[in-house]
Write a protein that holds these residues in place. Structure first.
Motif, PDB file in Angstrom:
ATOM      1  N   ARG A  88      32.838 -39.622  -1.214  1.00 24.54           N
ATOM      2  CA  ARG A  88      32.926 -38.624  -0.136  1.00 24.54           C
ATOM      3  C   ARG A  88      31.418 -39.140   0.630  1.00 24.54           C
ATOM      4  O   ARG A  88      30.387 -38.990  -0.296  1.00 24.54           O
ATOM      5  CB  ARG A  88      33.001 -37.268  -0.144  1.00 24.54           C
ATOM      6  N   VAL A  89      31.362 -39.457   1.858  1.00 24.44           N
ATOM      7  CA  VAL A  89      30.010 -39.945   2.411  1.00 24.44           C
ATOM      8  C   VAL A  89      29.810 -39.187   3.870  1.00 24.44           C
ATOM      9  O   VAL A  89      30.520 -39.161   4.601  1.00 24.44           O
ATOM     10  CB  VAL A  89      30.101 -41.484   2.918  1.00 24.44           C
ATOM     11  N   PHE A  90      28.872 -38.478   3.555  1.00 28.54           N
ATOM     12  CA  PHE A  90      28.466 -37.359   4.788  1.00 28.54           C
ATOM     13  C   PHE A  90      27.604 -38.160   5.759  1.00 28.54           C
ATOM     14  O   PHE A  90      26.683 -38.894   5.149  1.00 28.54           O
ATOM     15  CB  PHE A  90      27.571 -36.114   3.997  1.00 28.54           C
ATOM     16  N   ILE A  91      27.829 -37.971   6.857  1.00 22.55           N
ATOM     17  CA  ILE A  91      27.085 -38.683   8.099  1.00 22.55           C
ATOM     18  C   ILE A  91      26.499 -37.839   8.598  1.00 22.55           C
ATOM     19  O   ILE A  91      26.777 -36.676   9.377  1.00 22.55           O
ATOM     20  CB  ILE A  91      28.261 -39.331   8.976  1.00 22.55           C
ATOM     21  N   SER A  92      25.018 -38.168   8.884  1.00 19.89           N
ATOM     22  CA  SER A  92      23.972 -37.070   9.321  1.00 19.89           C
ATOM     23  C   SER A  92      23.280 -37.783  10.464  1.00 19.89           C
ATOM     24  O   SER A  92      22.779 -39.035  10.111  1.00 19.89           O
ATOM     25  CB  SER A  92      22.992 -36.640   8.321  1.00 19.89           C
ATOM     26  N   SER A  93      23.395 -37.371  11.714  1.00 19.30           N
ATOM     27  CA  SER A  93      22.645 -37.775  12.732  1.00 19.30           C
ATOM     28  C   SER A  93      22.939 -37.059  14.022  1.00 19.30           C
ATOM     29  O   SER A  93      23.857 -36.241  14.197  1.00 19.30           O
ATOM     30  CB  SER A  93      22.958 -39.177  13.168  1.00 19.30           C
ATOM     31  N   PRO A 142      34.968 -40.401   4.794  1.00 22.91           N
ATOM     32  CA  PRO A 142      33.634 -39.903   5.639  1.00 22.91           C
ATOM     33  C   PRO A 142      34.003 -38.355   5.981  1.00 22.91           C
ATOM     34  O   PRO A 142      34.944 -37.920   6.034  1.00 22.91           O
ATOM     35  CB  PRO A 142      34.003 -40.840   6.898  1.00 22.91           C
ATOM     36  N   VAL A 143      32.635 -37.914   6.007  1.00 21.41           N
ATOM     37  CA  VAL A 143      32.618 -36.428   6.440  1.00 21.41           C
ATOM     38  C   VAL A 143      31.521 -36.225   7.296  1.00 21.41           C
ATOM     39  O   VAL A 143      30.292 -36.824   7.480  1.00 21.41           O
ATOM     40  CB  VAL A 143      32.015 -35.534   4.944  1.00 21.41           C
TER      41      VAL A 143
END
Length: 373
Positions: free
Chosen positions: A2-7, A30-31
């Motif tokens: 699980r890959v958390f996308i932060s921006s 994607p999370v």
């Protein structure tokens, strides 16, 4: 994975929207907050909870810092960075080229780019370039190489053990044994008086900024000729005899460059507990806390841990829900001072971040190997 996308979205709309399909195509999940369903949990708490469930975090940094939350004084991305750092999550960081940073984003970028502990960092100028570099970063993570680099020591380091120091002890009034962790930068010249004054002025802010200390806990600052210490208030009276997890009680910055962290061990009404299963993670947390202070920025470090010889400590299993009815101290009453690990290697700064669990496990095994059988 699980890959958390932060921006933030502003200025990164195209790049952010290009990633979920790519991550899915690579076989990962994607999370991101756009995909959250309606829920009663506040958005900030929901994002942090989603980050906790992720195996890795991907940060996109552009010109805009984002909305500042009054509770923390930070943006959502900055909050997520701090939370990922505290949890020891692997992080991929990508900075957009050719944009003018706002003042707050410039400060945040300096924090991220100064954190030399094995975090994957790169830059991009277009969505296509970003995608290529994200693929590379995720594949490196998926192969799970150790982020740590070890070097054999040619001589024993001069570590300062607080419990063995007969001088002023800022926690001398605490009537419970403390676990010690020490991190000594290699080839560090030490701090001048001017440098120590500057660092001492920032020490309490650095400790608060790690978020390892509850905001309700008061901090105390003690200065001496050769070190400065920030300690937390004793909350033993407030918690009574209920089982308690170990907590960080003090951090010391020595003029030599060494950072020392002391924590209580898990405890119940029968005393403190050295738990073979809990100790590795407690040591890993102390390592990550040390890294989050931002005091050591480059090079290798020597790490060591120790516990006092104390009849109030027993090797046992900690149960947070109930106290034990009897204990067996297993020889801690012998007068040997401290049971200490004996480092023979230095390690890269990843030990203070995404390599903390591995190093914490090694320290735990070494420490139990020093105990009487």
């Amino acid at each position: 994975m699980r890959v958390f996308i932060s921006s933030v979205r502003k200025g990164l709309e195209e790049e952010r929207d290009s990633l979920p399909g790519l991550i899915t195509a690579l076989g990962h999940i994607p999370v991101r907050f756009e995909d959250f369903s309606a829920q009663t949990t506040p958005s900030r708490e929901a994002c942090l909870a989603a980050l906790e469930s992720a195996d890795a975090c991907l940060f996109l940094l552009g010109a805009d810092y984002g909305h500042v939350f009054p509770e923390t004084g930070r943006s959502a991305t900055h909050d997520e960075w701090v939370h990922a750092q505290r949890l020891g999550k692997p992080r991929l960081v990508f900075r957009k080229n050719g944009v003018r940073l706002g003042p707050d984003q410039h400060k945040f970028m300096r924090i991220v780019e100064a954190y030399a502990t094995g975090v994957f960092r790169d830059s991009f100028s277009s969505s296509m370039e970003l995608q290529t570099k994200v693929v590379k970063g995720l594949r490196e993570l998926d192969s799970k190489p150790s982020p740590l680099e070890f070097r054999r020591l040619t001589q024993q380091p001069s570590l300062i053990w607080i419990a063995d120091d007969g001088r002023v002890n800022s926690l001398s009034s605490i009537q419970e044994p403390l676990l010690e962790l020490h991190v000594l930068p290699m080839d560090h010249p030490g701090y001048s008086a001017r440098e120590m004054d500057q660092l001492i002025d920032s020490l309490m802010r650095r400790v608060r900024g790690t978020e390892y200390i509850e905001t309700s806990q008061a901090l105390n600052l003690l200065r001496s000729q050769d070190h400065a210490a920030v300690s937390t208030e004793n909350d033993q009276r407030r918690t009574g005899d209920k089982p308690q997890n170990g907590r960080i009680r003090e951090v010391r910055l020595h003029k030599t460059g060494q950072i020392s962290v002391r924590s209580t061990l898990p405890r119940d009404q029968m005393g403190s507990i050295l738990d073979p299963k809990a100790l590795p993670e407690q040591l890993a947390e102390m390592l990550r806390f040390t890294g989050a202070l931002g005091l050591i920025q480059h090079g290798h470090v020597v790490v060591a841990a120790g516990v006092p010889s104390d009849g109030r400590i027993s090797v046992d299993t900690f149960d947070p829900h109930r106290s034990r009815s009897r204990v067996q101290p297993l020889g801690f009453g012998r007068s040997v001072g401290m049971y200490q690990t004996k480092p023979d290697e230095s390690v890269s700064l990843a030990a203070l971040d995404n390599g903390a669990h591995e190093v914490g496990s090694d320290l735990s095994r070494a420490l139990f190997g020093r105990l009487p059988t």
